[in-house]
Design an enzyme around this catalytic site. Structure first.
Site: not given
Ligand SMILES: *Cc1c(COP(=O)(O)O)cnc(C)c1O
Length: 427
Positions: A107
């Protein structure tokens, strides 16, 4: 580039407005009006380009002339500031590690890109913008870090007390400056509900926006990883299959966008935990969202994934068309732990629960002779330290990025209901 609301009752708007508002007035999420594939020449010669050049080519049409090219390049340089290594696991499977950024979850890319865009759009500081975000763990840290010091932008993070890991809590409560953490006596759904209520509350005159993956500036830069992986694997000359551990389905949706831009990707797998709304939809065509269930891959505990509507739009809402390119499978915590062990004992690789689910997706799909599988490792194992150390005979070294925050003092304002949030926002 203009964007339309997927509820189709708000007027189309600019990239700037889509970023600043987050959500359309009709509560629909935004989608780009059109996409133009990149030139075949560019894709064919992708190895001649740097990651920054590739990212610029991928994103520029979605920004249009709303940010000057020179500034957009600077934003990309600030965002793509670490590596995205591919680690070979089997003969035909690799892990794409997206966790080498400042908060060690994928993210970081979307959060930083969005922060930089918002800061640019608010450069004359006419009005302060407040970014309101609910987190179940990783979003909070990435957003706090991405927006730290952004001028004219204040960030308010709501997180459920006692429901995030120690590392995650430190990442979102220790930075200070323009970042405030509100510790909510409740669960993630309560935090999310409060954020939604605030957006609809006409007493709050502050300019609010959201930093969840519904925001186009957080969603679209996630296309970059798929381009980088393609570049790294071009020479092996196989059809690529990506398995993406999915919660809100923003990351995988960005991958499908990359394919729409002409990136040759054979197939996508959305791998989920027992929150199986999408896998069930693919089986019977009925979309039946449910309250989220708690699992050891908690960043994916989402019962009603907000980006799935974008995926349907990308396939003209045609289920059969979708199924040609997209599969989705759900896995239990037991399967997840067993797979973490299998990967570790067969290859020495330490996968955290989300990555292990991605790997399971590839196994269930069954790669063909001419295919090569890539699963996305979305977080560093240290972010899920308890589960990893309980499951595998390893002791995870604490990386530098985490060392930096782990001993800092937590500062959070406790709130127990919406009135608490409201009085904070009215101050
Ligand atoms: C947010 C997150 C996800 C999921 O990603 P999306 O884009 O919401 O599908 C998967 N793994 C981790 C470690 C995350 O922080």
């Amino acid at each position: 580039m203009n964007y339309y609301s997927l509820h189709h009752t708000s007027p189309n708007t600019t990239f700037k407005n889509a970023v600043v508002q987050g959500l359309a007035k009709d509560r629909g999420i935004y989608f780009p009006e059109n996409t133009t594939p990149l030139s075949k020449d560019f894709i064919e010669n992708i190895t001649d380009y740097s990651n920054h050049e590739i990212a610029f080519e991928a994103i520029k049409q979605f920004v249009g002339d709303e940010i000057p090219a020179k500034k957009l390049k600077a934003i990309i340089a600030a965002t793509v500031s670490f590596d995205f290594p591919l680690i070979k696991i089997d003969d035909n499977i690799a892990s794409l590690e997206l966790f080498h950024g400042p908060t060690m979850a994928f993210k970081d890319v979307g959060a930083k890109f969005m922060a930089q865009c918002l800061e640019y759009f608010n450069k004359d500081h006419k009005e302060e913008i407040t970014v309101l975000v609910a987190t179940s763990g990783d979003t909070g840290g990435a957003v706090a870090n991405g927006f730290l010091g952004a001028k004219g932008v204040n960030v308010v993070i709501l997180y459920p007390s006692g429901k995030v890991s120690d590392v995650q809590e430190k990442q979102l409560t220790t930075l200070g400056q323009n970042i405030t953490a509100l510790e909510v006596d409740g669960v993630f759904d309560d935090c999310q509900e409060m954020v939604k209520t605030a957006f609809l509350d006409t007493d709050i005159t502050k300019k609010l926006t959201s930093a969840n993956s519904i925001n186009v500036a957080r969603w679209l830069p996630q296309m970059f990883y798929f381009f980088f992986a393609y570049k790294a694997l071009k020479k092996i000359n196989k059809e690529l299959v990506f398995s993406v551990p999915s919660g809100n389905f923003g990351n995988i949706c960005a991958g499908i966008m990359a394919k729409k831009l002409g990136l040759p990707i054979q197939h996508f797998i959305a791998a989920t935990n027992i929150n199986d709304t999408v896998p069930n939809y693919l089986i019977d065509g009925i979309y039946n969202p449910k309250p989220s269930k708690t699992t050891i891959s908690n960043a994916m505990d989402v019962g009603n994934p907000s980006n799935f509507i974008r995926i349907r739009e990308l396939f003209n809402n045609d289920l059969e068309l979708l199924k040609n390119t997209f599969s989705s499978y759900s896995f239990s915590d037991i399967e997840t732990r067993t797979t973490m062990k299998d990967i570790y004992y067969n290859t020495g690789y330490v996968a955290e629960p989300h990555g292990a689910i991605g790997y399971l997706g590839l196994k269930k799909y069954g790669l063909k002779e001419n295919e090569y599988g890539v699963f996305l490792e979305t977080a560093h194992p240290v972010k899920f330290l308890d589960v990893v150390e309980e499951t595998l005979p390893v002791q995870i070294e604490i990386p530098e990025q985490i060392q930096k925050v782990i001993n800092n003092k937590k500062v959070a304002i406790p709130i127990s209901n919406y009135e608490g949030l409201k009085s904070f926002l009215l101050k």
